[in-house]
Design a protein around this motif. Structure first.
Motif: not given
Lengths: 99, 610
Positions: B38-40, B146, B167
């Motif tokens: 979802k993020a890094n 992401h 994203l």
């Protein structure tokens, strides 16, 4: 707001800001002009991931007033694989702590 | 839309997911292994800021059996013995791997890892995530940062992939996989934070872990377990920083407002108090007007104070600010402590997906590990890694059972997932599909163009998303044993909460998103609402009080081993997913394998039957 962004220091990092890349909440975005911004300042977790990768020390973290914040800030700088934290006390005194 | 073919699809790049990817590549270098994050991965999930202890490790003299006894005793004699035992067997292997990857450890005179508590060793884990990620990249697994999975793709009751939102540009990719691992972490944000406003995300656990994996598995018909055993941590007030560093690391005493050492009033002196006991005792003091309580650091030397600053900078930097804001050194000011907001988190508590010993969920092709997997509390980082490794090993043994999904069925299943995923978008499908044909861009729902255009559209979508999330938290706090209610609840309140959450689920269908980030946020709220609804069903069903603070009922205040030494599980029948949520509760008996009795030491709480 607990993440403090120094507009003068932010250099946009060639349009590929590492701070935005590492934010676990995908909160930092680069507008067409100017410095990096947080799309939801209240949503910052204060993990410090962004301040550790900022090459300009343009980012700092503080405690919000709701959590008893009185203005102390923390900045970080990577030096030869180590992190040098700079703690600025409310009276302006600086304290350096190296990990 | 882009289609990606892989063998092992890992959803979530935390401790469990990273290890699951590395292990799969070790055993099958030719397999394609894909991590969706979802993020890094560098700083995502609950280890973003770092960690300063490995809290699941078998110190000299400890065994997998003794670890199981210890976990069972802390969790009212009801845990999944098979899960705890099989992860315990691999805790030291996982710790050694971390050290091999460069994790700095402290050592005693004999060269052994420096012990901090019974199952804990001291480390300098500020960079634990980057170190894990270096090993992940070395393994040859591919990582997509992401990216958010919004739903699993299911054909004939088998998970065959996932739908993933990018994203960065709002495009969707359907990922076809032979096995999918849920390693998306635990669930925060169902209950309100300790402080609001700019401190709304001053939480113990990652506020960005919204339970996506739990919710998508539930929608796929997977069974969940023990949601009613919510986890509540004893934390530093205001900063929500961990207290183990003080209580276990430097052994600071617990004192109340009148400087009395209260812990001994609640525990046997000869026994080291458990985490749950420290929490329970502190809340009792608060209730009786002797709060706030503190960890008294005033006996520490200035040198120890400096070490504390460093320890917190390695995992929760803002704790250092608390001392500074008060104009004090760590050794000059006792640290205020209190209970955190409740969470669903399988690494600390019991809640999570129901899995078998091989880390398979109840849905074919779907595996779970780490904070998303239930039944094995106190697994923490190394236990989560062990579960990831076990899941990868199981998957590789089953890979030959894989059959290519029928292309027609694949298209139908993907379209269904896509329709749900893009529902909140402000733009209608036909318009953006047209754009796609011209630009040859991926993503039939949210094309790059529609997202850029959307920035010009005035919408208060963002505020509505946040408002709905805060409404859910207010309902849960008030009626379902949140922090303001002293964590206790009864049937009347739960029924009221159910009614209000049902209403919020309806209202949630109206949420709108103007860009990919907002689309992710809508899905987070949807997932939290669904999990809150499941949680309430679990809380209503267990008619006893088994786990002090975590699961404590006003209307059934005693522990009842005769009737309730069972797991409460739930599932949503798949055919009803699109309609009103129907929840089926299933009772599962405990299996006391591996020959340990697990005598409880919780009798200090009353109601214990040890």
């Amino acid at each position: 707001m607990t993440l403090l962004i120094d507009a003068q220091r932010c250099r946009r990092c060639g349009e590929q800001p590492r701070c935005a890349d590492v934010c676990p909440g995908n909160l930092l975005v680069l507008p067409e002009r100017g410095h990096i911004i947080s799309r939801e300042p209240d949503d910052c977790w204060d993990c410090g991931a962004c301040i550790k990768v900022c090459p300009q020390q343009a980012l700092a973290v503080s405690l919000p007033p709701e959590a008893g914040g009185q203005g102390s800030t923390l900045r970080a700088k990577q030096i030869a694989g180590k992190i040098r934290w700079t703690l600025e006390h409310p009276d302006g005194r600086l304290e350096t702590i190296e990990l | 839309m882009d289609v990606l073919d892989t063998d092992w699809l890992v959803l979530g790049g935390g401790a469990a997911g990273i290890m699951a990817a590395i292990r799969a590549k070790e055993l099958c270098p030719t397999c394609r292994v894909t991590v969706i994050e979802k993020a890094n991965v560098q700083r995502s999930g609950c280890l973003a800021a770092g960690i300063n202890a490995i809290n699941a490790y078998l110190n000299p003299g400890e065994t997998a059996e003794s670890f199981l006894s210890y976990v069972k005793a802390e969790f009212a004699n009801l845990v999944r013995d098979d899960l705890v035992y099989t992860l315990a067997e691999r805790l030291n292997e996982m710790t050694d791997r971390l050290v091999e990857w460069g994790l700095p450890v402290f050592r005693d005179e004999q060269g052994r890892y420096l012990r901090r508590g019974r199952a804990s060793v001291q480390i300098n884990g500020e960079a634990i995530k980057p170190l894990m990620v270096a090993a992940l990249h070395q393994s040859g697994a591919e990582v997509f940062n992401h990216r958010v999975a919004t739903d699993l793709i299911i054909i004939n009751d088998r998970v065959v992939g996932a739908l993933v939102l990018n994203l960065a540009d709002g495009s969707f990719t359907s990922v076809r996989a032979k096995g999918v691992l849920i390693a998306t972490g635990g669930v925060s944000g169902i209950y309100g934070p300790n402080a609001g406003g700019a401190a709304r995300h001053k939480q113990w656990y990652s506020p960005f872990n919204a339970g996506a994996g739990w919710a998508m598995a539930a929608r796929a018909g997977a069974e969940l377990t023990s949601l009613e055993m919510r986890f509540i941590a004893l934390r530093v007030a205001h900063t929500m920083a961990p207290t183990g560093t003080l209580a276990q690391g430097v052994r600071t005493p617990h004192i109340n407002r009148i400087n009395a050492h209260y812990l001994n009033d609640y525990t046997y002196e000869q026994v080291e108090p458990t985490t749950a006991e420290r929490l329970w005792a502190t809340l009792q003091e608060e209730k009786q007007g002797r709060g706030p309580c503190y960890l008294d650091t005033r006996g520490l030397t200035p040198e120890q104070g400096k070490r504390l600053q460093k320890a917190y900078l390695s995992m929760c930097p803002t704790q250092v600010l608390q001392w500074s804001d008060a104009g004090k050194r760590p050794e000059e000011m006792p640290v205020p402590i209190t209970g955190s907001e409740p969470y669903l988190v399988g690494g600390h508590g019991m809640a999570g997906l129901w899995i078998d010993e091989r880390r398979r969920t109840t849905v074919t092709g779907l595996y779970a590990a780490g904070d998303a997997a239930g039944g094995a509390p106190k697994k923490y980082v190394t236990g989560s890694m062990a579960e990831g490794a076990i899941a990868a090993e199981t998957f590789l043994e089953e890979i030959q059972d894989w059959q290519e999904p029928n292309p027609g069925a694949w298209k139908v299943a993907v379209d269904r997932a896509l329709q749900r995923a893009k529902e909140p978008l402000l733009f209608n499908v036909n318009a953006s599909q047209k754009t796609d044909e011209h630009s040859n861009s991926i993503g039939s729902a949210v094309s790059r163009n529609s997202l850029i255009n959307s920035k010009n559209v005035a919408t208060d979508g963002k505020n509505q998303i946040r408002q709905l999330e805060e409404q859910l938290q207010a309902v849960m706090d008030r009626w379902a044993g949140g922090r303001p209610a002293g964590y206790v609840y009864d049937a009347e309140g739960l029924l009221r909460a159910q009614q209000e959450v049902d209403y919020l689920i309806e209202a949630g269908r109206e949420l709108k998103a103007g860009d990919a980030y907002e689309l992710m946020r809508v899905h987070e709220v949807w997932d939290r609402l669904l999990l809150a609804r499941l949680l309430l069903a679990h809380m209503l069903y267990r008619k006893e009080s088994r786990w002090p603070v975590y699961q404590s009922r006003l209307d059934y205040p005693s522990r009842d081993d005769q009737r309730w030494r069972i797991f409460v599980n739930s599932r949503i029948p798949v055919q009803n997913v699109q309609k009103k949520i129907e929840i089926k509760i299933i009772e599962r008996p405990p299996v006391d394998s591996h020959g340990t009795g697990g005598q409880s030491v919780l009798s200090a709480f009353g109601g214990g039957t040890a």
